[in-house]
Design a protein around this motif. Sequence first.
Motif, PDB file in Angstrom:
ATOM      1  N   LEU A 271       0.816  -1.209   0.000  1.00 52.72           N
ATOM      2  CA  LEU A 271       0.000   0.000   0.000  1.00 52.72           C
ATOM      3  C   LEU A 271       0.855   1.267   0.000  1.00 52.72           C
ATOM      4  CD1 LEU A 271      -2.856  -1.050   2.415  1.00 52.72           C
ATOM      5  CD2 LEU A 271      -2.957  -0.828  -0.082  1.00 52.72           C
ATOM      6  N   GLU A 272       2.030   1.194   0.622  1.00 48.82           N
ATOM      7  CA  GLU A 272       2.925   2.349   0.600  1.00 48.82           C
ATOM      8  C   GLU A 272       3.465   2.606  -0.802  1.00 48.82           C
ATOM      9  OE1 GLU A 272       6.014   1.836   3.483  1.00 48.82           O
ATOM     10  OE2 GLU A 272       4.593   1.743   5.146  1.00 48.82           O
ATOM     11  N   VAL A 273       3.727   1.551  -1.538  1.00 50.67           N
ATOM     12  CA  VAL A 273       4.303   1.663  -2.878  1.00 50.67           C
ATOM     13  C   VAL A 273       3.226   1.894  -3.934  1.00 50.67           C
ATOM     14  CG1 VAL A 273       5.588   0.394  -4.656  1.00 50.67           C
ATOM     15  CG2 VAL A 273       6.261   0.212  -2.263  1.00 50.67           C
ATOM     16  N   ASN A 274       2.066   1.291  -3.749  1.00 48.86           N
ATOM     17  CA  ASN A 274       1.025   1.318  -4.767  1.00 48.86           C
ATOM     18  C   ASN A 274      -0.313   1.711  -4.144  1.00 48.86           C
ATOM     19  OD1 ASN A 274      -0.556   0.984  -6.981  1.00 48.86           O
ATOM     20  ND2 ASN A 274      -0.195  -1.200  -7.233  1.00 48.86           N
ATOM     21  N   ALA A 275      -0.431   2.956  -3.790  1.00 49.21           N
ATOM     22  CA  ALA A 275      -1.661   3.436  -3.170  1.00 49.21           C
ATOM     23  C   ALA A 275      -2.856   3.318  -4.112  1.00 49.21           C
ATOM     24  CB  ALA A 275      -1.498   4.878  -2.710  1.00 49.21           C
ATOM     25  N   ALA A 276      -2.593   3.310  -5.407  1.00 47.54           N
ATOM     26  CA  ALA A 276      -3.689   3.201  -6.375  1.00 47.54           C
ATOM     27  C   ALA A 276      -4.408   1.862  -6.263  1.00 47.54           C
ATOM     28  CB  ALA A 276      -3.153   3.388  -7.794  1.00 47.54           C
ATOM     29  N   GLY A 277      -3.728   0.843  -5.766  1.00 49.96           N
ATOM     30  CA  GLY A 277      -4.347  -0.475  -5.623  1.00 49.96           C
ATOM     31  C   GLY A 277      -5.105  -0.649  -4.318  1.00 49.96           C
ATOM     32  N   ALA A 278      -5.093   0.364  -3.488  1.00 48.31           N
ATOM     33  CA  ALA A 278      -5.742   0.263  -2.177  1.00 48.31           C
ATOM     34  C   ALA A 278      -7.226  -0.044  -2.297  1.00 48.31           C
ATOM     35  CB  ALA A 278      -5.529   1.538  -1.384  1.00 48.31           C
TER      36      ALA A 278
ATOM     37  N   LEU B 248      -8.719  -1.892  -4.360  1.00 48.41           N
ATOM     38  CA  LEU B 248      -8.928  -3.322  -4.595  1.00 48.41           C
ATOM     39  C   LEU B 248      -8.871  -4.102  -3.289  1.00 48.41           C
ATOM     40  CD1 LEU B 248      -6.682  -3.778  -7.748  1.00 48.41           C
ATOM     41  CD2 LEU B 248      -9.176  -3.658  -7.673  1.00 48.41           C
ATOM     42  N   LEU B 249      -7.889  -3.768  -2.464  1.00 50.32           N
ATOM     43  CA  LEU B 249      -7.778  -4.445  -1.182  1.00 50.32           C
ATOM     44  C   LEU B 249      -8.942  -4.089  -0.259  1.00 50.32           C
ATOM     45  CD1 LEU B 249      -3.943  -4.174  -0.531  1.00 50.32           C
ATOM     46  CD2 LEU B 249      -5.233  -6.105  -1.439  1.00 50.32           C
ATOM     47  N   ASP B 250      -9.418  -2.856  -0.356  1.00 52.24           N
ATOM     48  CA  ASP B 250     -10.594  -2.458   0.425  1.00 52.24           C
ATOM     49  C   ASP B 250     -11.793  -3.313   0.037  1.00 52.24           C
ATOM     50  OD1 ASP B 250      -9.192  -0.512   1.774  1.00 52.24           O
ATOM     51  OD2 ASP B 250      -9.954   1.138   0.547  1.00 52.24           O
TER      52      ASP B 250
ATOM     53  N   LEU C 231     -11.803  -6.244  -1.131  1.00 54.38           N
ATOM     54  CA  LEU C 231     -11.608  -7.633  -0.719  1.00 54.38           C
ATOM     55  C   LEU C 231     -11.642  -7.811   0.798  1.00 54.38           C
ATOM     56  CD1 LEU C 231      -8.768  -8.603  -3.194  1.00 54.38           C
ATOM     57  CD2 LEU C 231     -11.164  -9.333  -3.298  1.00 54.38           C
ATOM     58  N   GLY C 232     -11.775  -6.721   1.541  1.00 57.75           N
ATOM     59  CA  GLY C 232     -11.885  -6.795   2.981  1.00 57.75           C
ATOM     60  C   GLY C 232     -10.556  -6.828   3.724  1.00 57.75           C
ATOM     61  N   PHE C 233      -9.473  -6.455   3.058  1.00 60.20           N
ATOM     62  CA  PHE C 233      -8.164  -6.508   3.697  1.00 60.20           C
ATOM     63  C   PHE C 233      -8.010  -5.580   4.899  1.00 60.20           C
ATOM     64  CE2 PHE C 233      -6.796  -9.123   0.245  1.00 60.20           C
ATOM     65  CZ  PHE C 233      -5.748  -9.858   0.767  1.00 60.20           C
ATOM     66  N   PRO C 234      -8.532  -4.371   4.882  1.00 57.79           N
ATOM     67  CA  PRO C 234      -8.356  -3.523   6.070  1.00 57.79           C
ATOM     68  C   PRO C 234      -8.908  -4.170   7.342  1.00 57.79           C
ATOM     69  CG  PRO C 234      -9.065  -2.187   4.233  1.00 57.79           C
ATOM     70  CD  PRO C 234      -9.184  -3.626   3.800  1.00 57.79           C
ATOM     71  N   GLU C 235     -10.071  -4.773   7.237  1.00 54.30           N
ATOM     72  CA  GLU C 235     -10.662  -5.443   8.398  1.00 54.30           C
ATOM     73  C   GLU C 235      -9.816  -6.644   8.810  1.00 54.30           C
ATOM     74  OE1 GLU C 235     -14.671  -7.851   9.713  1.00 54.30           O
ATOM     75  OE2 GLU C 235     -14.735  -6.626   7.913  1.00 54.30           O
ATOM     76  N   MET C 236      -9.368  -7.430   7.825  1.00 53.00           N
ATOM     77  CA  MET C 236      -8.545  -8.590   8.117  1.00 53.00           C
ATOM     78  C   MET C 236      -7.230  -8.167   8.767  1.00 53.00           C
ATOM     79  SD  MET C 236      -6.480 -11.253   5.747  1.00 53.00           S
ATOM     80  CE  MET C 236      -5.358  -9.919   5.428  1.00 53.00           C
ATOM     81  N   LEU C 237      -6.596  -7.114   8.236  1.00 46.78           N
ATOM     82  CA  LEU C 237      -5.339  -6.645   8.803  1.00 46.78           C
ATOM     83  C   LEU C 237      -5.522  -6.187  10.241  1.00 46.78           C
ATOM     84  CD1 LEU C 237      -3.702  -4.686   5.859  1.00 46.78           C
ATOM     85  CD2 LEU C 237      -3.017  -6.883   6.799  1.00 46.78           C
TER      86      LEU C 237
END
Length: 58
Positions: free
Chosen positions: A29-36, A38-40, A42-48
């Motif tokens: 996410l630090e390197v590729n904020a544009a892909g954030a 997609l991870l949102d 997929l539920g990654f913030p909650e999982m993290l």
Amino acid sequence: MIWMLERFLTEEEFYGFSRDVTDFVRNYLEVNAAGAHLLDDLGFPEMLSKMQQRIDAH
């Protein structure tokens, strides 16, 4: 899927894997904020967040 790994890995392996995954995603996410977004989706913030809570409690 990540939580299912807990059944098959030792406690040390599972928490090491959890730290590796959280570090990997944060670095991505630090390197590729544009892909954030997609991870949102997929539920990654909650999982993290849940993974970090378990790592901190361990």
